[in-house]
Design an enzyme around this catalytic site. Structure first.
Site, PDB file in Angstrom:
ATOM      1  N   THR A 122       0.860  -1.187   0.000  1.00 52.25           N
ATOM      2  CA  THR A 122       0.000   0.000   0.000  1.00 52.25           C
ATOM      3  C   THR A 122       0.891   1.230   0.000  1.00 52.25           C
ATOM      4  O   THR A 122       1.639   1.463   0.949  1.00 52.25           O
ATOM      5  CB  THR A 122      -0.903  -0.016   1.250  1.00 52.25           C
ATOM      6  OG1 THR A 122      -1.663  -1.228   1.218  1.00 52.25           O
ATOM      7  CG2 THR A 122      -1.831   1.172   1.291  1.00 52.25           C
ATOM      8  N   CYS A 263      -3.461  -2.265   9.139  1.00 55.15           N
ATOM      9  CA  CYS A 263      -3.862  -1.533   7.923  1.00 55.15           C
ATOM     10  C   CYS A 263      -4.685  -0.280   8.193  1.00 55.15           C
ATOM     11  O   CYS A 263      -4.263   0.821   7.822  1.00 55.15           O
ATOM     12  CB  CYS A 263      -4.631  -2.463   7.013  1.00 55.15           C
ATOM     13  SG  CYS A 263      -3.686  -3.930   6.603  1.00 55.15           S
TER      14      CYS A 263
HETATM   15  C1  UGA Z   1      -8.204  -4.585   6.063  1.00 53.94           C
HETATM   16  C2  UGA Z   1      -9.176  -4.596   4.863  1.00 53.94           C
HETATM   17  O1  UGA Z   1     -10.418  -5.185   5.271  1.00 53.94           O
HETATM   18  C3  UGA Z   1      -8.585  -5.386   3.695  1.00 53.94           C
HETATM   19  O2  UGA Z   1      -9.456  -5.292   2.568  1.00 53.94           O
HETATM   20  C4  UGA Z   1      -7.224  -4.781   3.322  1.00 53.94           C
HETATM   21  O3  UGA Z   1      -6.603  -5.496   2.279  1.00 53.94           O
HETATM   22  C5  UGA Z   1      -6.315  -4.822   4.537  1.00 53.94           C
HETATM   23  O4  UGA Z   1      -6.937  -4.073   5.611  1.00 53.94           O
HETATM   24  C6  UGA Z   1      -5.008  -4.195   4.146  1.00 53.94           C
HETATM   25  O5  UGA Z   1      -4.968  -3.010   3.810  1.00 53.94           O
HETATM   26  O6  UGA Z   1      -4.004  -4.913   4.036  1.00 53.94           O
HETATM   27  P1  UGA Z   1      -7.569  -6.321   8.031  1.00 53.94           P
HETATM   28  O7  UGA Z   1      -6.825  -5.181   8.639  1.00 53.94           O
HETATM   29  O8  UGA Z   1      -6.895  -7.634   7.910  1.00 53.94           O
HETATM   30  O9  UGA Z   1      -8.053  -5.924   6.526  1.00 53.94           O
HETATM   31  O10 UGA Z   1      -8.866  -6.575   8.905  1.00 53.94           O
HETATM   32  P2  UGA Z   1     -10.419  -6.198   8.874  1.00 53.94           P
HETATM   33  O11 UGA Z   1     -11.205  -7.442   8.855  1.00 53.94           O
HETATM   34  O12 UGA Z   1     -10.708  -5.203   7.832  1.00 53.94           O
HETATM   35  O13 UGA Z   1     -10.605  -5.529  10.316  1.00 53.94           O
HETATM   36  C7  UGA Z   1      -9.936  -4.322  10.701  1.00 53.94           C
HETATM   37  C8  UGA Z   1     -10.389  -3.869  12.059  1.00 53.94           C
HETATM   38  O14 UGA Z   1     -11.736  -3.420  12.041  1.00 53.94           O
HETATM   39  C9  UGA Z   1     -10.341  -4.962  13.143  1.00 53.94           C
HETATM   40  O15 UGA Z   1      -9.856  -4.409  14.347  1.00 53.94           O
HETATM   41  C10 UGA Z   1     -11.787  -5.389  13.286  1.00 53.94           C
HETATM   42  O16 UGA Z   1     -12.090  -5.914  14.549  1.00 53.94           O
HETATM   43  C11 UGA Z   1     -12.481  -4.062  13.067  1.00 53.94           C
HETATM   44  N1  UGA Z   1     -13.882  -4.194  12.604  1.00 53.94           N
HETATM   45  C12 UGA Z   1     -14.147  -4.731  11.386  1.00 53.94           C
HETATM   46  C13 UGA Z   1     -14.913  -3.767  13.419  1.00 53.94           C
HETATM   47  O17 UGA Z   1     -14.701  -3.258  14.554  1.00 53.94           O
HETATM   48  N2  UGA Z   1     -16.190  -3.866  12.960  1.00 53.94           N
HETATM   49  C14 UGA Z   1     -16.485  -4.386  11.752  1.00 53.94           C
HETATM   50  O18 UGA Z   1     -17.676  -4.437  11.396  1.00 53.94           O
HETATM   51  C15 UGA Z   1     -15.442  -4.843  10.942  1.00 53.94           C
END
Ligand code: UGA
Length: 448
Positions: A122, A263
């Site tokens: 990124t 991320c």
């Molecule tokens: C995120 C993006 O979802 C990916 O598409 C992207 O490729 C990645 O970053 C990156 O840039 O490499 P990731 O960080 O692995 O992926 O995890 P997520 O599932 O997106 O969750 C991120 C945070 O948001 C976590 O702390 C999760 O608990 C929180 N979250 C997620 C919530 O609090 N509520 C939600 O509804 C969803």
């Protein structure tokens, strides 16, 4: 088709392995011999479900190999992916590009014949052009095109996200480069995966805009959860009612302790920086960053408030340390903010996480690690769920209740059903939902 992958971190390793699964020959480079030795012996540097099996399968099939020599990965490859880290720089918060630019110079020195150089990391808008400039400067005769191909992998679901993406974004400017990229992703045509062909800058911005938008969506529902708590509304029902509208969508509307990980925190900060540099302030994203940081602190206060503001000497059991389930990653995890505040206020903390202990151990002082959720619950005054691992959903709550000293469960991920918690007579505090108070006899137990 032969691909060189520079960097075997999260993105490089998953992308390289999945591209090999597509049937392409992939050579991954990493400077650390020990890391490569471990990979070859089947030991993964990260916890990602299914990755070890896929790496072994592709090595066995002779499609995936590893080297410490960048020349091996660049010479004779049709495409070389840059997948090195872009950590946030201290104080300013923008992406530290030194590893990307060093990789570009090293690639330049080894180019042979027409090669497509692809940025997978990124990177801020304008990086692809800067890489192009660096390569020309380093090797004026090089025959190459630069392409931006951001990844959208979620930790814990990365292999599936790579194999069945919602879309593939490609920033490319020549037909030759576009053709090679189409060839690389050809196996996805079966699923009719949309391929978004755009300019270099657009592709780079799509990645930041996507992550910042998702971070904003989470932050939005988190603030709505605050209103729910004050008014008696239920945030899960609000999210459901909103999400059914196709224009909004139901994903990323789970209220919780604030987003973390490697991320969203990094990319929102970087986007705010890009906005500032380009005199196009990203005030919404700037606000999201502030609200999210204060949310994590607010969650600690929520736990302290469950003890009427005095948590000194109380035994608090924590379930879940990783920033989300199915990963051992603790970078910017809400637990890193919440636990020290509780300790500062005098709480005694024990914790369990199915995978993150090794990564997290050094981050905490005076934290007693347990082997399972029941050990954490034993004699604790309150149990706090910070990460929603599946195994916590299926706990025997009756048993938990019996072995706890108190009866407070603070569920920052809303994994339990309110009627069940009422039935079990817990003092149950979740996010954006009704607080369940125990009946009198349990209150007496708690006080004693
Ligand atoms: C995120 C993006 O979802 C990916 O598409 C992207 O490729 C990645 O970053 C990156 O840039 O490499 P990731 O960080 O692995 O992926 O995890 P997520 O599932 O997106 O969750 C991120 C945070 O948001 C976590 O702390 C999760 O608990 C929180 N979250 C997620 C919530 O609090 N509520 C939600 O509804 C969803």
């Amino acid at each position: 088709m032969r691909i060189g992958m520079v960097g075997t971190g999260y993105v490089g390793l998953v992308s390289g392995t999945c591209l090999a699964e597509f049937g392409t020959e992939v050579i991954c480079v990493d400077k650390e011999q020990s890391k490569i030795d471990k990979l070859l012996s089947g030991e993964m540097p990260i916890y990602e479900p299914g990755l070890d099996i896929l790496v072994a399968k592709q090595i066995q099939a002779n499609r995936l190999s590893f080297t410490t020599e960048i020349a091996d990965a660049v010479k004779g490859s049709d495409a070389v992916f840059i997948a090195v880290g872009t950590p946030p720089r201290r104080i300013i918060g923008d992406a530290d590009m030194q590893y990307v630019y060093t990789a570009a110079r090293e690639i330049a020195k080894n180019l042979e014949g027409y090669t497509v150089i692809v940025t997978k990391s990124t990177v801020p808008v304008g990086t692809a052009r800067e890489i192009e400039r660096i390569i020309r400067e380093e090797n004026p005769k090089a025959d190459f095109d630069i392409v931006s191909n951001p990844e959208f992998l979620r930790e814990g679901a990365a292999i599936n996200d790579f194999m069945r993406p919602d879309r593939v974004v490609i920033g490319a400017e020549t037909d030759r480069a576009k053709e090679i990229m189409r060839e690389i992703y050809r196996p996805l045509y079966i699923n009719e995966t949309p391929i978004v062909m755009v300019s270099l800058e657009t592709s780079e911005l799509i990645k930041y805009a996507s992550n910042a938008f998702l971070a904003t969506k989470i932050t939005f529902i988190n603030e709505i959860a605050d209103i729910c708590e004050k008014t008696g509304a239920n945030v899960q029902d609000v999210a459901k009612g909103m999400g059914i509208d196709n224009r909004i969508g139901s994903k990323f509307l789970h209220a919780g302790p604030g987003y973390g990980g490697s991320c969203f925190p990094k990319d929102t900060l970087a986007l705010a920086q890009i906005g500032e540099k380009n005199n196009a302030p990203q005030t919404i994203v700037e606000q999201v960053i502030k609200v999210n940081a204060s949310r994590q602190r607010k969650m600690a206060q929520k736990i302290i408030n469950a003890f009427d503001g005095n948590i000194r000497g109380k035994k608090i059991g924590i379930l879940g340390i990783a920033f989300k389930p199915n990963t051992d990653d603790v970078r910017d995890a809400p637990s890193l903010t919440i636990i020290p505040i509780l300790q500062e206020a005098g709480a005694i903390i024990s914790a369990y996480d199915p995978e993150a202990k090794k990564q997290a151990e050094l981050q905490f002082e005076n934290l007693e690690w347990k082997e399972n959720p029941y050990e954490v619950a034993k004699d604790s005054d309150a149990l706090v769920i910070i990460t929603e691992w599946n195994e916590f959903r299926a706990l025997n709550l009756k048993r938990i209740k019996e072995i706890m000293n108190g009866n407070i469960i603070i569920d920052l991920r809303n994994i339990y059903k309110l009627p069940e918690m009422k039935e079990l007579n817990f003092h149950y505090i979740s996010v954006g939902r009704e607080e369940i108070l125990p009946n009198q006899s349990d209150k007496i137990k708690k006080a004693s």
